[in-house]
Motif scaffolding. Sequence first.
Motif, PDB file in Angstrom:
ATOM      1  N   PHE A  56       0.816  -1.214   0.000  1.00 47.47           N
ATOM      2  CA  PHE A  56       0.000   0.000   0.000  1.00 47.47           C
ATOM      3  C   PHE A  56       0.851   1.266   0.000  1.00 47.47           C
ATOM      4  CE2 PHE A  56      -2.764  -3.209   1.896  1.00 47.47           C
ATOM      5  CZ  PHE A  56      -3.992  -2.942   1.309  1.00 47.47           C
ATOM      6  N   TRP A  59      -0.200   4.616  -1.493  1.00 51.99           N
ATOM      7  CA  TRP A  59      -1.440   5.142  -0.918  1.00 51.99           C
ATOM      8  C   TRP A  59      -1.205   5.763   0.454  1.00 51.99           C
ATOM      9  CZ3 TRP A  59      -5.243   5.006  -4.453  1.00 51.99           C
ATOM     10  CH2 TRP A  59      -5.100   4.097  -5.497  1.00 51.99           C
ATOM     11  N   ARG A 280       3.387   1.900 -12.034  1.00 57.33           N
ATOM     12  CA  ARG A 280       2.477   1.849 -10.886  1.00 57.33           C
ATOM     13  C   ARG A 280       1.058   1.432 -11.274  1.00 57.33           C
ATOM     14  NH1 ARG A 280       4.516   1.310  -5.834  1.00 57.33           N
ATOM     15  NH2 ARG A 280       6.355   2.644  -5.572  1.00 57.33           N
ATOM     16  N   PRO A 282      -1.898  -0.790 -11.284  1.00 55.84           N
ATOM     17  CA  PRO A 282      -2.231  -1.973 -10.473  1.00 55.84           C
ATOM     18  C   PRO A 282      -2.680  -3.154 -11.339  1.00 55.84           C
ATOM     19  CG  PRO A 282      -3.349   0.006  -9.655  1.00 55.84           C
ATOM     20  CD  PRO A 282      -2.810   0.340 -11.013  1.00 55.84           C
ATOM     21  N   LEU A 292     -11.636  -4.053  -2.033  1.00 51.38           N
ATOM     22  CA  LEU A 292     -10.678  -2.995  -2.326  1.00 51.38           C
ATOM     23  C   LEU A 292     -10.543  -2.789  -3.833  1.00 51.38           C
ATOM     24  CD1 LEU A 292      -7.828  -3.901   0.192  1.00 51.38           C
ATOM     25  CD2 LEU A 292      -9.517  -2.077   0.421  1.00 51.38           C
ATOM     26  N   TYR A 295      -4.866  -1.967  -6.357  1.00 50.57           N
ATOM     27  CA  TYR A 295      -3.950  -1.059  -5.666  1.00 50.57           C
ATOM     28  C   TYR A 295      -2.476  -1.423  -5.782  1.00 50.57           C
ATOM     29  CZ  TYR A 295      -3.847  -4.577  -1.905  1.00 50.57           C
ATOM     30  OH  TYR A 295      -3.694  -5.740  -1.200  1.00 50.57           O
TER      31      TYR A 295
END
Length: 335
Positions: A56, A59, A280, A282, A292, A295
Amino acid sequence: MTSVRTAVAPLPPPVRPRRRLAAWASGLLVAVPSVVVGCRLIGVDAVTPVPQLLSFLPWLALPAGLALLPALLARRRLLAGWAVLVLAATCWFVLPYGPDTTTAHGPVVERLRVLAANVEFGQGTEALVETVRRERPQLVYVSECDRLCVRTLTAAVGPDLPHRAVVDGQGSTGSVVLSAYPLTAQPPIPAVMGMPGATARIGGRTVQLRLAHPLPPIPRQVDAWKRELGRVADFAAAQRDGGPVILAGDFNASQDHAAFRSVLDAGRLHDAARLAGAARTPTWPREGQGPLPPYVQIDHVLVSDDFRVRGVRFLDLAGSDHRAVLAELDLHAGR
């Protein structure tokens, strides 16, 4: 008799409850990002819940940034400075890892498409068949491909991809590499889930092909995850000064995990997504496949310096919780 009066310094005003509450809120917001960024800085990811939290990391810029406001309201300069430091470090680590180009030399000897897909216990097999027919890749790396999955793929796309390297297994333990080029079998990388390998003659060059699928870093399994990624790194290191390499699959790790970065560094490998400017993006979990949103990028196509990347796309596969990675590559002749 003369009396002497001693001046007494006034007591500092009591800390206002609102400021105290703001300071606590700031500390709580910045605590987890501080731990995760610290682990990223020193390259530690072998203890639960660090590997899970590292997934994560991009984030965590949000709580680190939010921590700055209550720290300023509380007039805690040290706390505010700490929040700024953690936010800056988080943003720094969000940057793509590794060089943004390869050093491929010589003319292009082959143009090819490589597809890496996890079909989640075979459930995404039919969607993968449609994708292969539409995109027409020359190499397909399929994780969690059980015996029925292998039979289905062989029957459906066998004429275009007649060669294969298989680790036979049920559920998540089976995997296959499908190829338009003749293959010479190579020993799989030892793992609980299949990591088949082969060499192929492509454009007059011998290319090492390996599928990567280490265990996920769930609690009580982190040591095994790191051990299997270490074996992938050992394979990469053994090929470091050899010929072309395409190492692809579901790595169950992102660029924020030291165990994955060691694979890149050991073999001087490049993530095709990073070279295409999509480091990046996902790949897990696929949209709508859990509580979710997507991510973390854990599915990768890694290539040696012999390749240049023309582009990378991420494709949804119905039935799977992963997005597939399609890389368009140019293989160069070398020096």
